[in-house]
Design a protein around this motif. Sequence first.
Motif, PDB file in Angstrom:
ATOM      1  N   MET A   1       0.827  -1.204   0.000  1.00  0.00           N
ATOM      2  CA  MET A   1       0.000   0.000   0.000  1.00  0.00           C
ATOM      3  C   MET A   1       0.859   1.251   0.000  1.00  0.00           C
ATOM      4  N   ARG A   2       1.964   1.206   0.699  1.00  0.00           N
ATOM      5  CA  ARG A   2       2.874   2.354   0.681  1.00  0.00           C
ATOM      6  C   ARG A   2       3.451   2.546  -0.720  1.00  0.00           C
ATOM      7  N   LYS A   3       3.718   1.435  -1.410  1.00  0.00           N
ATOM      8  CA  LYS A   3       4.230   1.525  -2.781  1.00  0.00           C
ATOM      9  C   LYS A   3       3.183   2.147  -3.697  1.00  0.00           C
ATOM     10  N   ILE A   4       1.940   1.771  -3.534  1.00  0.00           N
ATOM     11  CA  ILE A   4       0.853   2.338  -4.343  1.00  0.00           C
ATOM     12  C   ILE A   4       0.787   3.849  -4.160  1.00  0.00           C
ATOM     13  N   ARG A   5       0.865   4.304  -2.928  1.00  0.00           N
ATOM     14  CA  ARG A   5       0.796   5.738  -2.657  1.00  0.00           C
ATOM     15  C   ARG A   5       1.996   6.459  -3.255  1.00  0.00           C
ATOM     16  N   ASP A   6       3.157   5.828  -3.206  1.00  0.00           N
ATOM     17  CA  ASP A   6       4.357   6.440  -3.801  1.00  0.00           C
ATOM     18  C   ASP A   6       4.205   6.580  -5.322  1.00  0.00           C
ATOM     19  N   ILE A   7       3.658   5.554  -5.964  1.00  0.00           N
ATOM     20  CA  ILE A   7       3.461   5.609  -7.421  1.00  0.00           C
ATOM     21  C   ILE A   7       2.490   6.731  -7.771  1.00  0.00           C
ATOM     22  N   ILE A   8       1.401   6.834  -7.024  1.00  0.00           N
ATOM     23  CA  ILE A   8       0.414   7.882  -7.275  1.00  0.00           C
ATOM     24  C   ILE A   8       1.044   9.259  -7.085  1.00  0.00           C
ATOM     25  N   ALA A   9       1.791   9.423  -5.990  1.00  0.00           N
ATOM     26  CA  ALA A   9       2.413  10.716  -5.694  1.00  0.00           C
ATOM     27  C   ALA A   9       3.449  11.107  -6.746  1.00  0.00           C
ATOM     28  N   SER A  10       4.083  10.126  -7.361  1.00  0.00           N
ATOM     29  CA  SER A  10       5.116  10.412  -8.354  1.00  0.00           C
ATOM     30  C   SER A  10       4.542  10.930  -9.665  1.00  0.00           C
ATOM     31  N   GLY A  11       3.247  10.701  -9.879  1.00  0.00           N
ATOM     32  CA  GLY A  11       2.623  11.105 -11.135  1.00  0.00           C
ATOM     33  C   GLY A  11       2.900  10.149 -12.278  1.00  0.00           C
ATOM     34  N   ALA A  12       3.434   8.969 -11.973  1.00  0.00           N
ATOM     35  CA  ALA A  12       3.833   8.031 -13.026  1.00  0.00           C
ATOM     36  C   ALA A  12       2.659   7.579 -13.890  1.00  0.00           C
ATOM     37  N   ILE A  13       1.456   7.520 -13.311  1.00  0.00           N
ATOM     38  CA  ILE A  13       0.286   7.125 -14.116  1.00  0.00           C
ATOM     39  C   ILE A  13      -0.652   8.317 -14.323  1.00  0.00           C
ATOM     40  N   GLY A  14      -0.124   9.519 -14.150  1.00  0.00           N
ATOM     41  CA  GLY A  14      -0.900  10.730 -14.376  1.00  0.00           C
ATOM     42  C   GLY A  14      -1.830  11.055 -13.226  1.00  0.00           C
ATOM     43  N   ASP A  15      -2.820  11.891 -13.495  1.00  0.00           N
ATOM     44  CA  ASP A  15      -3.814  12.247 -12.487  1.00  0.00           C
ATOM     45  C   ASP A  15      -4.802  11.099 -12.323  1.00  0.00           C
ATOM     46  N   ILE A  16      -5.148  10.788 -11.081  1.00  0.00           N
ATOM     47  CA  ILE A  16      -6.097   9.702 -10.825  1.00  0.00           C
ATOM     48  C   ILE A  16      -7.509  10.213 -11.096  1.00  0.00           C
ATOM     49  N   ILE A  17      -8.256   9.453 -11.869  1.00  0.00           N
ATOM     50  CA  ILE A  17      -9.619   9.873 -12.193  1.00  0.00           C
ATOM     51  C   ILE A  17     -10.683   8.990 -11.568  1.00  0.00           C
TER      52      ILE A  17
ATOM     53  N   LYS B   1       1.267  10.454  18.220  1.00  0.00           N
ATOM     54  CA  LYS B   1      -0.055  10.248  18.802  1.00  0.00           C
ATOM     55  C   LYS B   1      -1.056   9.673  17.820  1.00  0.00           C
ATOM     56  N   GLU B   2      -0.621   9.375  16.618  1.00  0.00           N
ATOM     57  CA  GLU B   2      -1.480   8.728  15.644  1.00  0.00           C
ATOM     58  C   GLU B   2      -0.613   8.029  14.617  1.00  0.00           C
ATOM     59  N   CYS B   3      -1.241   7.193  13.812  1.00  0.00           N
ATOM     60  CA  CYS B   3      -0.539   6.454  12.775  1.00  0.00           C
ATOM     61  C   CYS B   3      -0.330   7.342  11.553  1.00  0.00           C
ATOM     62  N   ARG B   4       0.861   7.343  11.013  1.00  0.00           N
ATOM     63  CA  ARG B   4       1.154   8.191   9.852  1.00  0.00           C
ATOM     64  C   ARG B   4       0.394   7.743   8.610  1.00  0.00           C
ATOM     65  N   HIS B   5       0.199   6.441   8.463  1.00  0.00           N
ATOM     66  CA  HIS B   5      -0.387   5.915   7.239  1.00  0.00           C
ATOM     67  C   HIS B   5      -1.907   5.794   7.300  1.00  0.00           C
ATOM     68  N   PHE B   6      -2.489   5.950   8.476  1.00  0.00           N
ATOM     69  CA  PHE B   6      -3.942   6.038   8.601  1.00  0.00           C
ATOM     70  C   PHE B   6      -4.224   6.934   9.801  1.00  0.00           C
ATOM     71  N   THR B   7      -4.410   8.203   9.523  1.00  0.00           N
ATOM     72  CA  THR B   7      -4.494   9.212  10.565  1.00  0.00           C
ATOM     73  C   THR B   7      -5.887   9.263  11.183  1.00  0.00           C
ATOM     74  N   LEU B   8      -6.022  10.037  12.237  1.00  0.00           N
ATOM     75  CA  LEU B   8      -7.327  10.229  12.866  1.00  0.00           C
ATOM     76  C   LEU B   8      -8.267  10.972  11.926  1.00  0.00           C
ATOM     77  N   ARG B   9      -7.733  11.889  11.126  1.00  0.00           N
ATOM     78  CA  ARG B   9      -8.552  12.557  10.117  1.00  0.00           C
ATOM     79  C   ARG B   9      -9.105  11.538   9.132  1.00  0.00           C
ATOM     80  N   ASP B  10      -8.277  10.563   8.764  1.00  0.00           N
ATOM     81  CA  ASP B  10      -8.729   9.513   7.860  1.00  0.00           C
ATOM     82  C   ASP B  10      -9.881   8.725   8.475  1.00  0.00           C
ATOM     83  N   SER B  11      -9.760   8.402   9.755  1.00  0.00           N
ATOM     84  CA  SER B  11     -10.823   7.651  10.437  1.00  0.00           C
ATOM     85  C   SER B  11     -12.134   8.414  10.436  1.00  0.00           C
ATOM     86  N   VAL B  12     -12.068   9.715  10.705  1.00  0.00           N
ATOM     87  CA  VAL B  12     -13.283  10.528  10.736  1.00  0.00           C
ATOM     88  C   VAL B  12     -13.920  10.595   9.349  1.00  0.00           C
ATOM     89  N   GLN B  13     -13.107  10.750   8.315  1.00  0.00           N
ATOM     90  CA  GLN B  13     -13.671  10.825   6.962  1.00  0.00           C
ATOM     91  C   GLN B  13     -14.329   9.506   6.572  1.00  0.00           C
TER      92      GLN B  13
END
Length: 424
Positions: free
Chosen positions: A168-184, A372-384
């Motif tokens: 999952m961390r690899k997936i996020r890195d690929i998305i952030a790199s722009g390698a497959i363009g903008d996610i639609i 005080k929270e997980c970097r890869h799934f934050t409290l903001r993520d839980s609320v959303q």
Amino acid sequence: ITFSIGTFCSFSCNSFFIKSVSCEEDRNKIMTISSVLPQTIRWGIISAGKISSDFTKAIAATKGATAAAVAARSANAAAQFASQHSIPKSYGSYDDLLRDPDIDVVYVGSIADSHSKLATKSILAGKPTVVEKPMTISLKETQHLVSLAKKTNTFLMEGMWTRCFPAMRKIRDIIASGAIGDIITVQGDFGWNASASPYPTDRIWNPKSGGMTLDVGMYMAQLGQVAYPNATVDQVQSMGTMRHGVDHAVLSNIMYSKSRYSGDNVMDDRNGNNDSHRKGLLQFYITGSANTEERVTVQGTHGRIVVDPPAHIPTLVRVHYDEGRGASSSSREEIYHYPLPDDTHTSWNYPQSIGFTHQIQEVGMALRNGEKECRHFTLRDSVQVASILDDILNQVRGGGCDGDVVEDSYLVNGYVREAMAIPN
């Protein structure tokens, strides 16, 4: 992370690059960093059910972690669980475990409609707390726990173990790199056949915390955060069917407003020609009537990511690069493989629960670093995610569940004894 295999292969017209990642090497790298930090993390387990059993077995397989105590609603159940899992202490009261000074972090693995009350007690006892998903059964309860954790400066995490996997961390890195363009758009499914789950005793038929949305819906809902980091939810549209009073099959469409976009899309938007790249879509279905494939596809403007089944335990990621319409037979594919540790040494209640080791490691690192929270799934993520699940339940069931929020108005100088009087 090191790549143990790196070869180009050619079959027919397809070319692809395989990178196989050794999880043992990844784990050793993490533990090398952690080894300079003091003490093994001592876990206290609340509830002696199936998911707690799997989590405890994963603790035993994780370097730098140990199960130090377990508590259940009866002393006999706790003692039996402790004997099965070689845990030194057992308690017939959750309160007694929370008073144990030798517990560094608490795992709440009880039925979902008791998560809020038990997590509240744990937070007020000053214990870093990991709550099995869903964190609670409603947005209101989740917001309460997050607020309480922040007020008391206590670590809190929802057990979204999927986000802790290296794949999952690899997936996020690929998305952030722009390698497959903008996610639609993102598409996925998750279903398991609940026909053998006895009604009304099985948890899936519980009128408060049962149903497929609160069982597996969060796995799908969190995908929007992976595809569209820091995006806001514009709209949730859901339809579904009911069985025994709970949602049994659900189809959902979610629209996001992205926080950023790049390349030619920025110029298009400035010229007022196109706002489609400001938006992102997530579509999924969940069901209790069939064991579905459970594959996830993340589609970008220049390619796509495919997470092979089972996508909530991601180990194999395929990246397909767009080389023209109708050119799938000649498109380039990269494959990233992150195998799980061997789990044949014991039996498990749920498939591939050895993957909990990734989450256990992440919690240990966070605690050692004073986070005080997980970097890869934050409290903001839980609320959303809780907000999305509320919307789905409101539309499918005709009303969600507000839960039973434990008010924190009794907080005076931190933790007070009255908080322990909440019924088990």
